[in-house]
Motif scaffolding. Structure first.
Motif, short mmCIF file in Angstrom:
data_model
loop_
_atom_site.label_atom_id
_atom_site.label_comp_id
_atom_site.label_asym_id
_atom_site.label_seq_id
_atom_site.Cartn_x
_atom_site.Cartn_y
_atom_site.Cartn_z
N VAL A 153 25.79 -10.20 51.36
CA VAL A 153 26.32 -11.46 51.88
C VAL A 153 27.39 -11.21 52.95
O VAL A 153 27.38 -11.84 54.03
CB VAL A 153 26.90 -12.34 50.75
CG1 VAL A 153 27.47 -13.63 51.32
CG2 VAL A 153 25.83 -12.63 49.70
N GLY A 154 28.30 -10.27 52.68
CA GLY A 154 29.33 -9.97 53.67
C GLY A 154 28.71 -9.54 54.99
O GLY A 154 29.16 -9.96 56.07
N SER A 155 27.66 -8.73 54.92
CA SER A 155 26.99 -8.27 56.15
C SER A 155 26.38 -9.44 56.91
O SER A 155 26.47 -9.50 58.15
CB SER A 155 25.90 -7.26 55.82
OG SER A 155 26.45 -6.14 55.17
N LEU A 156 25.78 -10.39 56.19
CA LEU A 156 25.18 -11.55 56.87
C LEU A 156 26.26 -12.40 57.54
O LEU A 156 26.06 -12.90 58.66
CB LEU A 156 24.39 -12.40 55.87
CG LEU A 156 23.09 -11.78 55.34
CD1 LEU A 156 22.49 -12.65 54.25
CD2 LEU A 156 22.09 -11.58 56.47
N ARG A 175 29.02 -9.78 45.09
CA ARG A 175 29.28 -8.72 46.07
C ARG A 175 28.20 -7.63 46.01
O ARG A 175 27.48 -7.52 45.02
CB ARG A 175 30.66 -8.09 45.83
CG ARG A 175 31.77 -9.04 46.24
CD ARG A 175 33.14 -8.43 46.08
NE ARG A 175 34.15 -9.47 46.30
CZ ARG A 175 35.43 -9.32 46.06
NH1 ARG A 175 35.89 -8.17 45.59
NH2 ARG A 175 36.27 -10.33 46.28
N LEU A 176 28.16 -6.84 47.05
CA LEU A 176 27.20 -5.72 47.19
C LEU A 176 25.76 -6.20 47.21
O LEU A 176 24.85 -5.48 46.81
CB LEU A 176 27.42 -4.67 46.08
CG LEU A 176 28.66 -3.80 46.27
CD1 LEU A 176 28.90 -2.92 45.06
CD2 LEU A 176 28.50 -2.94 47.53
N ARG A 177 25.56 -7.43 47.65
CA ARG A 177 24.19 -7.96 47.78
C ARG A 177 23.91 -8.41 49.22
O ARG A 177 23.00 -9.19 49.44
CB ARG A 177 23.98 -9.11 46.78
CG ARG A 177 24.07 -8.62 45.34
CD ARG A 177 23.95 -9.74 44.34
NE ARG A 177 22.63 -10.35 44.37
CZ ARG A 177 22.29 -11.44 43.67
NH1 ARG A 177 23.19 -12.01 42.87
NH2 ARG A 177 21.09 -11.94 43.73
#
Ligand SMILES: CC(C)(COP(=O)(O)OP(=O)(O)OC[C@H]1O[C@@H](n2cnc3c(N)ncnc32)[C@H](O)[C@@H]1OP(=O)(O)O)[C@@H](O)C(=O)NCCC(=O)NCCS
Length: 152
Positions: free
Chosen positions: A98-101, A94-96
């Protein structure tokens, strides 16, 4: 040495049946509930991309997240819009970014389907997921949710 997380640049792709176990396991880790039948049903409905969309993030051979959404039209008087209704990234990545992509990938699918709005619903106390959606530019929409406990 810096503690700033290094962004990850996974491939974002449509899910295949081979991803099902990883999605079930991650969902169980996040929610504390195992729902294999529910997820098989989601795959049956959305797996071929006709009704909705399941996207997966892969870093090499490793599964690093998923997002599920669908376009819905005219319910509650709403013109067609895209709903995101499940999203997860394993704790250790998390916080890298991935969720945004994953979110960007789903938005692109919705754009291709011709819709101009993406919506979601979340618990008022779900601060992490609220922070994430706010970071994606989502704000309060024009609808409110009402409910009532049914006696008996
Ligand atoms: C929400 C989630 C998908 C975010 O995935 P992620 O890969 O960490 O997200 P990103 O790295 O792209 O973060 C994007 C932004 O979201 C916000 N954000 C993400 N995690 C956050 C946290 N722990 N606290 C505050 N803000 C956070 C930040 O604004 C972040 O931007 P920044 O890194 O520039 O500050 C992930 O934390 C997750 O899977 N959480 C559990 C989700 C869940 O409970 N699902 C069940 C219901 S569907």
């Amino acid at each position: 040495m810096s503690d700033v997380p290094v962004p990850l640049t996974p491939t974002i792709r449509p899910a295949t049946p081979a991803d099902l176990d990883a999605i079930i396991a991650l969902d169980q880790e996040m929610t504390g509930m195992s729902k294999p039948d529910y997820w098989r049903g989601v795959f049956d409905r959305f797996g071929n991309g006709s009704e909705g969309c399941i996207l997966v993030a892969s870093d090499g051979d490793r599964f690093v997240g998923f997002i599920v959404g669908e376009v819905r039209a005219w319910e509650f008087g709403s013109p067609p819009c895209g709903w995101v209704f499940a999203l997860g990234v394993p704790q250790d990545v998390r916080l890298r970014g991935v969720g945004s992509l994953l979110f960007d990938g789903l938005c692109e699918r919705f754009r291709q389907a011709g819709v101009k709005t993406i919506r979601t619903m979340l618990a008022r106390d779900a601060l992490l997921i609220m922070s994430f959606f706010r970071s994606q530019g989502m704000v309060g929409g024009p609808f409110i949710q009402l409910e009532k406990e049914l006696a008996g």
